[in-house]
Every structure is written in C-alpha cells, then in structure tokens.
Scaffold this active site. Structure first.
Site, PDB file in Angstrom:
ATOM      1  N   TYR A   1      12.075 -12.125   8.450  1.00  0.00           N
ATOM      2  CA  TYR A   1      11.058 -11.257   7.489  1.00  0.00           C
ATOM      3  C   TYR A   1      12.159 -10.878   6.191  1.00  0.00           C
ATOM      4  O   TYR A   1      11.674 -11.106   5.090  1.00  0.00           O
ATOM      5  CB  TYR A   1      10.506 -10.081   8.180  1.00  0.00           C
ATOM      6  CG  TYR A   1       9.844  -9.220   7.242  1.00  0.00           C
ATOM      7  CD1 TYR A   1       8.550  -9.587   6.488  1.00  0.00           C
ATOM      8  CD2 TYR A   1      10.140  -7.867   7.105  1.00  0.00           C
ATOM      9  CE1 TYR A   1       7.790  -8.750   5.875  1.00  0.00           C
ATOM     10  CE2 TYR A   1       9.204  -6.998   6.286  1.00  0.00           C
ATOM     11  CZ  TYR A   1       8.114  -7.549   5.450  1.00  0.00           C
ATOM     12  OH  TYR A   1       7.538  -6.494   4.876  1.00  0.00           O
TER      13      TYR A   1
HETATM   14  N1  LIG Z   1       3.948  -1.841   5.731  1.00  0.00           N
HETATM   15  C1  LIG Z   1       4.992  -1.586   5.625  1.00  0.00           C
HETATM   16  O1  LIG Z   1       5.850  -0.906   6.221  1.00  0.00           O
HETATM   17  C2  LIG Z   1       5.712  -2.448   4.570  1.00  0.00           C
HETATM   18  C3  LIG Z   1       7.045  -2.155   4.108  1.00  0.00           C
HETATM   19  C4  LIG Z   1       7.816  -3.084   3.247  1.00  0.00           C
HETATM   20  C5  LIG Z   1       7.244  -4.086   2.661  1.00  0.00           C
HETATM   21  N2  LIG Z   1       5.986  -4.219   2.794  1.00  0.00           N
HETATM   22  C6  LIG Z   1       5.232  -5.503   2.220  1.00  0.00           C
HETATM   23  O2  LIG Z   1       3.959  -4.895   1.585  1.00  0.00           O
HETATM   24  C7  LIG Z   1       3.054  -5.930   1.189  1.00  0.00           C
HETATM   25  C8  LIG Z   1       1.635  -5.438   2.087  1.00  0.00           C
HETATM   26  O3  LIG Z   1       1.964  -4.988   3.178  1.00  0.00           O
HETATM   27  P1  LIG Z   1       0.949  -4.271   4.037  1.00  0.00           P
HETATM   28  O4  LIG Z   1       1.674  -3.290   4.970  1.00  0.00           O
HETATM   29  O5  LIG Z   1      -0.207  -3.606   3.310  1.00  0.00           O
HETATM   30  O6  LIG Z   1       0.282  -5.453   4.987  1.00  0.00           O
HETATM   31  P2  LIG Z   1      -1.107  -5.363   5.758  1.00  0.00           P
HETATM   32  O7  LIG Z   1      -1.981  -4.191   5.997  1.00  0.00           O
HETATM   33  O8  LIG Z   1      -0.786  -6.154   7.016  1.00  0.00           O
HETATM   34  O9  LIG Z   1      -2.154  -6.421   4.992  1.00  0.00           O
HETATM   35  C9  LIG Z   1      -1.750  -7.646   4.610  1.00  0.00           C
HETATM   36  C10 LIG Z   1      -2.598  -8.230   3.519  1.00  0.00           C
HETATM   37  O10 LIG Z   1      -2.121  -9.465   3.245  1.00  0.00           O
HETATM   38  C11 LIG Z   1      -2.972 -10.515   3.356  1.00  0.00           C
HETATM   39  N3  LIG Z   1      -2.599 -11.829   3.574  1.00  0.00           N
HETATM   40  C12 LIG Z   1      -1.838 -11.928   4.863  1.00  0.00           C
HETATM   41  N4  LIG Z   1      -1.394 -13.400   4.756  1.00  0.00           N
HETATM   42  C13 LIG Z   1      -2.028 -13.911   3.871  1.00  0.00           C
HETATM   43  C14 LIG Z   1      -2.323 -15.297   3.236  1.00  0.00           C
HETATM   44  N5  LIG Z   1      -1.715 -16.328   3.663  1.00  0.00           N
HETATM   45  N6  LIG Z   1      -2.902 -15.262   1.854  1.00  0.00           N
HETATM   46  C15 LIG Z   1      -3.611 -14.365   1.388  1.00  0.00           C
HETATM   47  N7  LIG Z   1      -3.536 -13.275   1.976  1.00  0.00           N
HETATM   48  C16 LIG Z   1      -2.992 -12.790   3.138  1.00  0.00           C
HETATM   49  C17 LIG Z   1      -4.103  -9.907   4.274  1.00  0.00           C
HETATM   50  O11 LIG Z   1      -5.511 -10.480   4.310  1.00  0.00           O
HETATM   51  P3  LIG Z   1      -6.441 -10.562   5.309  1.00  0.00           P
HETATM   52  O12 LIG Z   1      -6.962  -9.058   5.510  1.00  0.00           O
HETATM   53  O13 LIG Z   1      -7.494 -11.193   5.035  1.00  0.00           O
HETATM   54  O14 LIG Z   1      -5.842 -10.992   6.714  1.00  0.00           O
HETATM   55  C18 LIG Z   1      -4.175  -8.616   3.992  1.00  0.00           C
HETATM   56  O15 LIG Z   1      -5.122  -8.208   2.982  1.00  0.00           O
HETATM   57  C19 LIG Z   1       3.541  -7.192   2.186  1.00  0.00           C
HETATM   58  O16 LIG Z   1       4.068  -8.070   1.215  1.00  0.00           O
HETATM   59  C20 LIG Z   1       4.599  -6.549   3.419  1.00  0.00           C
HETATM   60  O17 LIG Z   1       5.445  -7.536   3.574  1.00  0.00           O
HETATM   61  C21 LIG Z   1       5.153  -3.412   3.725  1.00  0.00           C
END
Ligand SMILES: NC(=O)c1ccc[n+]([C@@H]2O[C@H](COP(=O)([O-])OP(=O)(O)OC[C@H]3O[C@@H](n4cnc5c(N)ncnc54)[C@H](OP(=O)(O)O)[C@@H]3O)[C@@H](O)[C@H]2O)c1
Length: 260
Positions: A168
């Site tokens: 990741y």
């Molecule tokens: N949460 C954390 O602790 C954290 C920390 C650091 C960085 N981040 C980063 O922040 C960003 C948002 O993360 P989050 O925590 O909000 O994630 P999340 O709640 O799991 O939501 C992921 C989103 O990405 C969409 N998605 C996944 N694969 C996709 C694809 N191939 N094409 C189009 N859409 C896709 C999903 O769509 P569906 O609903 O249709 O599946 C969903 O809307 C990510 O890039 C993650 O790596 C998160």
C-alpha cells in the site's frame, strides 16, 4: 428547471447558480471522498461523484449533498479504466460545462508482510492506486480549467513505515512522486497539483479487519489523541481546491493530527 441525470441513472437534483465551479471526486461514494463531495457542494460546487460499483452508496452521497444545496450527479467509473474515466470527465463537461477541481480519493488497501504478499493482490492494488492515479490525473491535466486544482491522496504510512503496509505504501509513494512532476508539467496553465496524505482516518478502508485494540492504539498515537475523520480531511481538500489555497502547489500535505 432541468434535473441533471447521471449516466448510470442515479437520481440528482438541481439548484443552478451562475457558472458554479465544477468538481469531480473519485471515490466520492464512501469515506473521505464522500465527505468531500458534501463539503464542496456546500461551498457551491457542482460535483460529479465517481464510484467503482457501490451504487447505493453513490446515490446516498448524491442525496446527502443535494440537501446541502448542491448540484450533484454520480457516474460509475473504475479509475484504472481510461475509457470509463474519460466518460466521467465528459459527463462533468456535458452536465456542468467544464471541470475546475479534480479530487482523486479513490483507493484501496491491502495489508500483508512483504514475505507473505500475494502478488495477485499487489497487482490489483497497484492497478487501482497507481494506474488509477495516472489515468485520472492524465484526464485532469488535459481538461481542468485555469484557476483549478488537482488533489490526489497518499498516506502518512509512507513516512510511518508500519510493518504490513509495504504494498500500500509503495502504491502511494508513486502518487507522491507524481505530485511535483505534475505541478511542473502544468506550468502556464494556472492549475495546481497537490497530494493529501492522511493518517489513520475512521473509514471502512482503515477500520475493516482491525480489532478494537489495534484501532485504539493507532488512535492514541497523534498528540491530538484520536483518529482523523473524513470531515478533518475534507477541510484540507476544500482549502487546496479553493482560490485561497492556490499558492500551495506541488506539495504533499500530511494531515494526521501530528502522528510521527
Ligand atoms: N482511511 C484512512 O485511514 C486513510 C489514510 C490515508 C490515506 N487514505 C486514502 O484516502 C483515500 C480515501 O480513502 P477512504 O478511507 O475514504 O476509503 P473508503 O472509505 O474505502 O472508500 C473508497 C472509495 O474509493 C472507491 N474506489 C475504490 N476502488 C475504486 C476503483 N477502482 N475505481 C473507482 N473508485 C474506486 C470506492 O468506490 P465504491 O464505493 O464503489 O467501492 C469508494 O468510494 C484513499 O486513496 C486512501 O488510500 C485513507
């Protein structure tokens, strides 16, 4: 008054104002992206919600944000599929007249020690997180209008180097490497490119598969002594997207409550 309709049939509503700024938010159906959709809609943006497959959540994101007074549609697009992403940008241009802000929040996480990593899972992760970032910002670099902004997502784990996060963190290291290069390639266009790198944030991506003790341990690490929330991160994104944040360019912003 015409009611915008998403390409996939997701319902939307409209309260048009004169030439609103237009944002595309990939990963807008859940988590940080979803909160960002609401935040930008409340700021008066017309917003296109990109999502992978979770239509119910995308529809809920649209409904939530429309109650804030926004114009919001949802379009399904796998970020690694260049044809689907081109159609996502086409939808923004056809429905709202152009694109000013692209927030690329779509992402996936897979945790495993490097010695045990399933390489098929690695390919899947990198297809979304690396290829997907290139596909989305390629369209953004071609289409975002002057005065606009591109915001990508990394993770503070690139610096924190927690065991198990190798695949990741490597995928997000690619996004960090891309950030300043993209900003420089946009010279003369008046478009910024930045990356937000959250710490642990309370979304499904972080919470799923972790026990309570692990969550509590990670929540205790920042001096602010809690997990981040999607709202915390959406405020940073909204600032970078806004004219007020336009002098920040080519940067990776670690938004993590001070975790080191
Ligand atoms: N949460 C954390 O602790 C954290 C920390 C650091 C960085 N981040 C980063 O922040 C960003 C948002 O993360 P989050 O925590 O909000 O994630 P999340 O709640 O799991 O939501 C992921 C989103 O990405 C969409 N998605 C996944 N694969 C996709 C694809 N191939 N094409 C189009 N859409 C896709 C999903 O769509 P569906 O609903 O249709 O599946 C969903 O809307 C990510 O890039 C993650 O790596 C998160």
């Amino acid at each position: 008054m015409p009611i915008p309709t998403a390409l996939d049939g997701t319902a939307a509503s409209a309260q048009p104002s004169a030439s609103p700024r237009v944002a595309i938010v990939t990963g807008g159906s859940r988590g940080i992206g979803r909160r960002t959709v609401g935040r930008l809609a409340a700021d008066g943006y017309a917003v296109v919600v990109g999502y992978a497959g979770n239509k119910d959540e995308a529809e809920a994101a649209v409904k939530e944000s429309v109650t804030d007074g926004g114009r919001v549609i949802a379009v399904r697009a796998d970020v690694a599929d260049e044809h689907a992403v081109a159609a996502l940008f086409d939808a923004a241009e056809e429905e709202f007249g152009g694109v000013d802000v692209v927030v690329h929040a779509a992402g996936r996480m897979h945790l495993a020690p490097i010695a045990e990593l399933d390489l098929a899972a690695l390919d899947d992760l990198h297809r979304t997180n690396v290829r997907g970032a290139f596909v989305v910002v390629q369209q953004a670099a071609r289409r975002v209008r002057p005065g606009g902004a591109i915001v990508m997502f990394s993770t503070s784990v690139v610096g924190l180097a927690f065991p198990g996060y190798g695949a990741y963190a490597a995928s997000k290291g690619a996004v960090e490497a891309l950030t300043l290069i993209l900003a420089r390639e946009l010279r003369g266009r008046d478009v910024t490119a930045n990356t937000v790198a959250p710490g642990p944030t309370a979304t499904a991506l972080f919470l799923d598969g972790k026990d309570e003790e692990t969550i509590a341990r990670l929540a205790a690490q920042p001096p602010l002594e809690r997990l981040g929330t999607p709202a915390d991160i959406s405020e940073v994104v909204a600032f970078l997207a806004s004219p007020a944040g336009h002098w920040i360019n080519g940067q990776v912003i670690r938004a993590n409550g001070g975790i080191i």
